[in-house]
Structures are given as structure tokens and as C-alpha cells.
Design an enzyme around this catalytic site. Structure first.
Site, short mmCIF file in Angstrom:
data_model
loop_
_atom_site.label_atom_id
_atom_site.label_comp_id
_atom_site.label_asym_id
_atom_site.label_seq_id
_atom_site.Cartn_x
_atom_site.Cartn_y
_atom_site.Cartn_z
N CYS A 1 -1.97 5.16 -4.77
CA CYS A 1 -2.61 3.86 -4.90
C CYS A 1 -3.59 3.86 -6.08
O CYS A 1 -3.61 2.94 -6.89
CB CYS A 1 -3.34 3.50 -3.61
SG CYS A 1 -4.07 1.86 -3.64
N HIS B 1 0.85 -1.18 0.00
CA HIS B 1 0.00 0.00 0.00
C HIS B 1 0.89 1.24 0.00
O HIS B 1 1.93 1.26 0.66
CB HIS B 1 -0.92 0.00 1.22
CG HIS B 1 -1.87 -1.15 1.22
ND1 HIS B 1 -3.01 -1.17 0.45
CD2 HIS B 1 -1.84 -2.34 1.87
CE1 HIS B 1 -3.65 -2.32 0.63
NE2 HIS B 1 -2.95 -3.04 1.50
#
Length: 113
Positions: free
Chosen positions: A34, A22
């Protein structure tokens, strides 16, 4: 951090790629790094399928995307797939230039085919 691993054959063709982790740039739903990586990578896979008819092997889970290009494609089809995936890499590298604390791209090359 998002880790991108691009696996190339000895002849420098993209065999597979894996994206994991992430970005942690912002909270979920607001993380532009992201979102950008997801849009570029999923868009490239969709383009491969839509424009070449090739369906890569996909493994997709929370925080993981793995894509494997099928072996032994016709040369013209393989060339198109490779061009689309190289375009994906250019886009990901552009993101890495601006957000290097949140994404890292690594290239691996096979020793033997």
C-alpha cells in the site's frame, strides 16, 4: 487487493487512472505494498504538477485515487505528462511482479475518441 485501472485513448495516451482497494499485505501502517503504490501514484501526480504546471483532476478518498489528465494540452506538455505517467506505470508493474496477490493492473482502451 489493490485494483489499478489505466484508461488510454485510442491513440494510446493515458487519459486517466484509478487506484482502489487495499493491498492487505500487512496491517495498516505496516503495509509496504500500500505504501509503495501510494508513494508511486501520488509522487507521479505531484511530478506532473510540479514539472509541467498541469493540474490533473483528482478524486482522493480512503482507498480511492482517481486522476484525469486535462484534454487538449499543448503537444510538448502532453508528451511530458505522458512520460511521467508511463514512469508511474513502470513502477506499479514492478510492484505487481513481486506482489501480484496484492495488486492487479488493468488497461482499458477507448474505442472512439
Amino acid at each position: 487487493m489493490i485494483q489499478v485501472v489505466i484508461n488510454r485513448t485510442k491513440s494510446d495516451e493515458i487519459q486517466s487512472f484509478e487506484i482502489s482497494g487495499h493491498a492487505l499485505f500487512d496491517r495498516r501502517g505496516k503495509d509496504i505494498v500500500c505504501a509503495g503504490v501510494s508513494a508511486v501514484s501520488v509522487g507521479a501526480i505531484n511530478a506532473v504538477h510540479e514539472l509541467t504546471g498541469v493540474t490533473p483532476e483528482i478524486d482522493h478518498d480512503s482507498g480511492l485515487l482517481r486522476c484525469v489528465v486535462p484534454d487538449e494540452l499543448p503537444e510538448d506538455t502532453s508528451g511530458k505528462v505522458q512520460l511521467l505517467l508511463e514512469g508511474m506505470i513502470v513502477a506499479l508493474r514492478t510492484i505487481e511482479i513481486d506482489y501480484g496477490k496484492n495488486i492487479k493492473i488493468t488497461f482499458k482502451k477507448q474505442e472512439v475518441e
